[in-house]
Design an enzyme around this catalytic site. Structure first.
Site, PDB file in Angstrom:
ATOM      1  N   THR A  25     -86.594  -4.026  52.224  1.00 36.52           N
ATOM      2  CA  THR A  25     -85.555  -3.929  53.239  1.00 36.52           C
ATOM      3  C   THR A  25     -84.946  -2.532  53.218  1.00 36.52           C
ATOM      4  O   THR A  25     -84.565  -2.028  52.170  1.00 36.52           O
ATOM      5  CB  THR A  25     -84.464  -4.987  52.983  1.00 36.52           C
ATOM      6  N   GLN A  99     -93.945  -8.750  57.420  1.00 37.87           N
ATOM      7  CA  GLN A  99     -93.381  -9.831  56.609  1.00 37.87           C
ATOM      8  C   GLN A  99     -92.336 -10.590  57.428  1.00 37.87           C
ATOM      9  O   GLN A  99     -91.351 -10.008  57.892  1.00 37.87           O
ATOM     10  CB  GLN A  99     -92.729  -9.320  55.329  1.00 37.87           C
ATOM     11  N   HIS A 175     -92.648 -14.976  53.989  1.00 39.45           N
ATOM     12  CA  HIS A 175     -91.805 -14.705  52.823  1.00 39.45           C
ATOM     13  C   HIS A 175     -91.283 -16.019  52.246  1.00 39.45           C
ATOM     14  O   HIS A 175     -90.351 -16.620  52.762  1.00 39.45           O
ATOM     15  CB  HIS A 175     -90.641 -13.804  53.242  1.00 39.45           C
ATOM     16  N   ASN A 178     -87.679 -14.788  46.749  1.00 42.06           N
ATOM     17  CA  ASN A 178     -86.400 -14.070  46.677  1.00 42.06           C
ATOM     18  C   ASN A 178     -85.183 -14.861  47.148  1.00 42.06           C
ATOM     19  O   ASN A 178     -84.178 -14.280  47.556  1.00 42.06           O
ATOM     20  CB  ASN A 178     -86.484 -12.751  47.448  1.00 42.06           C
ATOM     21  N   TYR A 180     -84.784 -16.853  49.753  1.00 43.15           N
ATOM     22  CA  TYR A 180     -84.579 -17.032  51.182  1.00 43.15           C
ATOM     23  C   TYR A 180     -85.060 -18.427  51.606  1.00 43.15           C
ATOM     24  O   TYR A 180     -85.325 -19.280  50.771  1.00 43.15           O
ATOM     25  CB  TYR A 180     -85.233 -15.893  51.948  1.00 43.15           C
ATOM     26  N   GLY A 295     -94.977   0.758  37.762  1.00 42.22           N
ATOM     27  CA  GLY A 295     -95.470   2.117  37.560  1.00 42.22           C
ATOM     28  C   GLY A 295     -96.974   2.174  37.365  1.00 42.22           C
ATOM     29  O   GLY A 295     -97.676   1.159  37.511  1.00 42.22           O
ATOM     30  N   GLY A 313     -93.141  -1.158  44.845  1.00 44.92           N
ATOM     31  CA  GLY A 313     -91.958  -1.102  45.675  1.00 44.92           C
ATOM     32  C   GLY A 313     -91.316   0.265  45.664  1.00 44.92           C
ATOM     33  O   GLY A 313     -91.693   1.164  46.421  1.00 44.92           O
TER      34      GLY A 313
END
Length: 355
Positions: A25, A99, A175, A178, A180, A295, A313
């Site tokens: 987002t 998404q 999605h 998270n 939602y 990473g 991300g």
């Protein structure tokens, strides 16, 4: 040994590598009616060297919006604006999925028109706050969705998926993570229903499965991915018996033949391996690296077979040419957290590339 820099066949689409840009987002949909802007097109085109871009969360309906200045895919203006974004990505030979994110009870009436309030499986307020134009505010008690409204919400996902294809997206990611709406149906503390949309494990997984089934029937299963985050407490979510609950979810999703499963991993690698073994299609992993961002060390998870692809991300946010930097072992720009949400081109389209 397979490496992250080899192509991947994603349901008939050849990805140039196995490095995925995770959905993030950015709250910069300043166009008319929560539409992306010219800067959005620049932002995603800069990152088109990803094997796959998954867009920021896009609300499938007006009431699905939970944050300021997040984009939608439920109006002709939004479809037209997203077409400019997908054209820009495709001109750079990129692949991009939209998404579809319905935030459910996470939101605030001040973000919604016409007296609407956020909705959820049950009228249970989240013990959290959300950003609004007036600053942080407590989440309100949401409206409990009726069975008819649940069916309408599924239809909203289908309409948004059709709009995504019309806008030039290569597919959509549903999605289910998270905290939602879809994960709210999966949870113990938000879904206290006793009808066919709650109560049992089969009831809790039903909404997510029906969304996936309906969207796959509408646009083709090869264009549909599904994201989960088992046990993620974000947005005041409580879930129990994760191996059973998510095992049953994958059992129900697998016959649909979706393009991929995207797992946002928690600290339980054993659960990841269970779900990886169970899922027969392409598996994308956003590995658990808290408190650091994902990473270069996570590339080994492709090499050892833990996953087919790795999603990044914050590192992708700050490094438009991330696949090249990973291949050359850096150097890497540092993400500026102060510019993650909202603002102008700073921290959005001005991160330098190696060239």
């Amino acid at each position: 040994m397979t490496t992250s820099f080899e192509p991947l066949d994603l349901a008939g689409v050849t990805l140039s590598n196995r490095i995925v840009m995770s959905p993030m987002t950015r709250s910069r949909a300043y166009g008319p009616g929560q539409a992306p802007t010219e800067a959005t097109a620049v932002y995603y085109a800069q990152r088109a060297s990803a094997g796959l871009i998954v867009s920021e969360g896009i609300q499938p309906s007006v009431v699905g919006q939970g944050y300021p200045n997040t984009p939608g895919l439920h109006s002709p203006e939004q479809v037209e604006a997203w077409r400019r974004v997908t054209d820009a990505v495709h001109e750079k030979d990129g692949v991009i999925f939209a998404q579809l994110m319905h935030t459910g009870r996470i939101g605030h009436p001040s973000l919604l028109p016409d007296g609407l309030i956020p909705v959820a499986p049950s009228p249970v307020a989240a013990k959290s706050q959300v950003f609004t134009a007036e600053g942080l505010q407590d989440c309100v008690t949401p409206k409990e969705l009726t069975p008819a409204e649940i069916e309408q919400t599924i239809a909203d996902f289908v309409a948004a998926a059709r709009n995504a294809v019309a806008a030039g997206f290569d597919g959509v990611e549903i999605h289910g993570a998270n905290g939602y709406l879809i994960q709210q149906f999966l949870s113990d503390n938000v879904n206290v229903r006793t009808d066919e949309w709650g109560g049992t494990t089969q009831g809790r997984i039903r909404f997510g499965v029906e969304v996936a089934r309906a969207v796959a029937e509408a646009i083709g299963a090869h264009r549909v991915g599904f994201r989960i985050s088992p046990g993620n407490p974000y947005n005041d979510i409580v879930e129990s018996d994760l191996p059973t609950r998510y095992g049953e979810l994958l059992t129900a999703l697998s016959p649909l033949g979706l393009a991929y499963l995207h797992l946002m991993e928690g600290p339980d690698r054993e659960l990841t391996l269970q779900l990886r073994k169970q899922w027969q299609g392409t598996f994308i992993l956003n590995p658990f690296t808290h408190p650091a961002p994902t990473g270069p060390e996570s590339l080994r998870l492709v090499e050892d077979g833990t996953t087919d692809a790795v999603s990044f991300g914050a590192l992708f946010l700050a490094n438009p040419d991330l696949p090249l930097r990973l291949q050359q072992d850096g150097p890497f720009n540092t993400p500026d957290a102060a510019t993650f949400y909202g603002g102008d081109e700073r921290g959005y389209t001005d991160y330098p590339t190696l060239s």
